[in-house]
Design a protein around this motif. Structure first.
Motif, mmCIF file in Angstrom:
data_model
loop_
_atom_site.group_PDB
_atom_site.id
_atom_site.type_symbol
_atom_site.label_atom_id
_atom_site.label_comp_id
_atom_site.label_asym_id
_atom_site.label_seq_id
_atom_site.Cartn_x
_atom_site.Cartn_y
_atom_site.Cartn_z
ATOM 1 N N LYS A 9 11.456 27.353 19.336
ATOM 2 C CA LYS A 9 10.905 28.065 18.174
ATOM 3 C C LYS A 9 11.986 28.277 17.116
ATOM 4 N N VAL A 10 13.153 28.755 17.538
ATOM 5 C CA VAL A 10 14.243 29.004 16.598
ATOM 6 C C VAL A 10 14.716 27.699 15.963
ATOM 7 N N LEU A 11 14.906 26.668 16.785
ATOM 8 C CA LEU A 11 15.361 25.389 16.244
ATOM 9 C C LEU A 11 14.326 24.762 15.316
ATOM 10 N N SER A 12 13.060 24.986 15.593
ATOM 11 C CA SER A 12 12.007 24.503 14.708
ATOM 12 C C SER A 12 12.081 25.199 13.349
ATOM 13 N N GLU A 13 12.338 26.509 13.359
ATOM 14 C CA GLU A 13 12.496 27.259 12.102
ATOM 15 C C GLU A 13 13.707 26.754 11.318
ATOM 16 N N ILE A 14 14.802 26.494 12.009
ATOM 17 C CA ILE A 14 16.003 25.961 11.347
ATOM 18 C C ILE A 14 15.704 24.579 10.767
ATOM 19 N N THR A 15 15.022 23.745 11.523
ATOM 20 C CA THR A 15 14.656 22.403 11.051
ATOM 21 C C THR A 15 13.821 22.494 9.781
ATOM 22 N N GLU A 16 12.811 23.352 9.792
ATOM 23 C CA GLU A 16 11.956 23.528 8.612
ATOM 24 C C GLU A 16 12.771 24.014 7.413
ATOM 25 N N TYR A 75 24.285 25.197 8.116
ATOM 26 C CA TYR A 75 25.532 24.531 7.725
ATOM 27 C C TYR A 75 26.208 23.872 8.919
ATOM 28 N N LEU A 76 26.140 24.506 10.082
ATOM 29 C CA LEU A 76 26.744 23.913 11.274
ATOM 30 C C LEU A 76 25.995 22.646 11.703
ATOM 31 N N VAL A 77 24.683 22.636 11.550
ATOM 32 C CA VAL A 77 23.902 21.436 11.854
ATOM 33 C C VAL A 77 24.295 20.307 10.897
#
Length: 122
Positions: A9-16, A75-77
């Motif tokens: 869920k968190v990674l999906s939010e970051i992706t979006e 930014y880290l991604v």
């Protein structure tokens, strides 16, 4: 919700967020315009990361003025992406700059620079 679902869920939010910002601002982090700074994209990102860490240190997490954590993760991604892609691109650019500088630093290169670029007596 279990841990694995929370991570997704968190990674999906970051992706979006990353995709939305990329659509809004273009590839400004990966391909900076370079008017005021000649930092590599990776170094520019490190500056942005330092800025976010400074905000966290100064208590930004206690305020509701912005989502510093999501920005920092974003930014880290992007930095992770650059570490895969940018090293080769940036090293090619630097090699071309070194090659041009080496050419200019020879007698023939100085003549080419002054004659073809029309710089008199620098």
């Amino acid at each position: 919700m279990n841990f694995q679902e929370e991570v997704y869920k968190v990674l999906s939010e970051i992706t979006e967020m990353l995709i939305a910002k990329n659509q809004k601002y273009g590839n400004s982090a990966i391909e900076p315009i370079g008017i005021f700074s000649d930092l590599s994209p990776e170094e520019g990102l490190k500056v942005r990361i330092d800025d976010k860490l400074k905000r966290i240190k100064n208590g930004s997490l206690d305020r509701d003025d912005e989502d510093v954590i999501n920005d920092l993760i974003g930014y880290l991604v992007i930095l992770k992406i650059l570490q895969k892609d940018d090293k080769a691109k940036y090293s090619v650019k630097k090699a071309k700059q070194r090659e041009l500088l080496d050419r200019i630093m020879t007698d023939e290169g100085r003549k080419w620079f002054y004659d073809d670029i029309h710089l008199d007596g620098i």
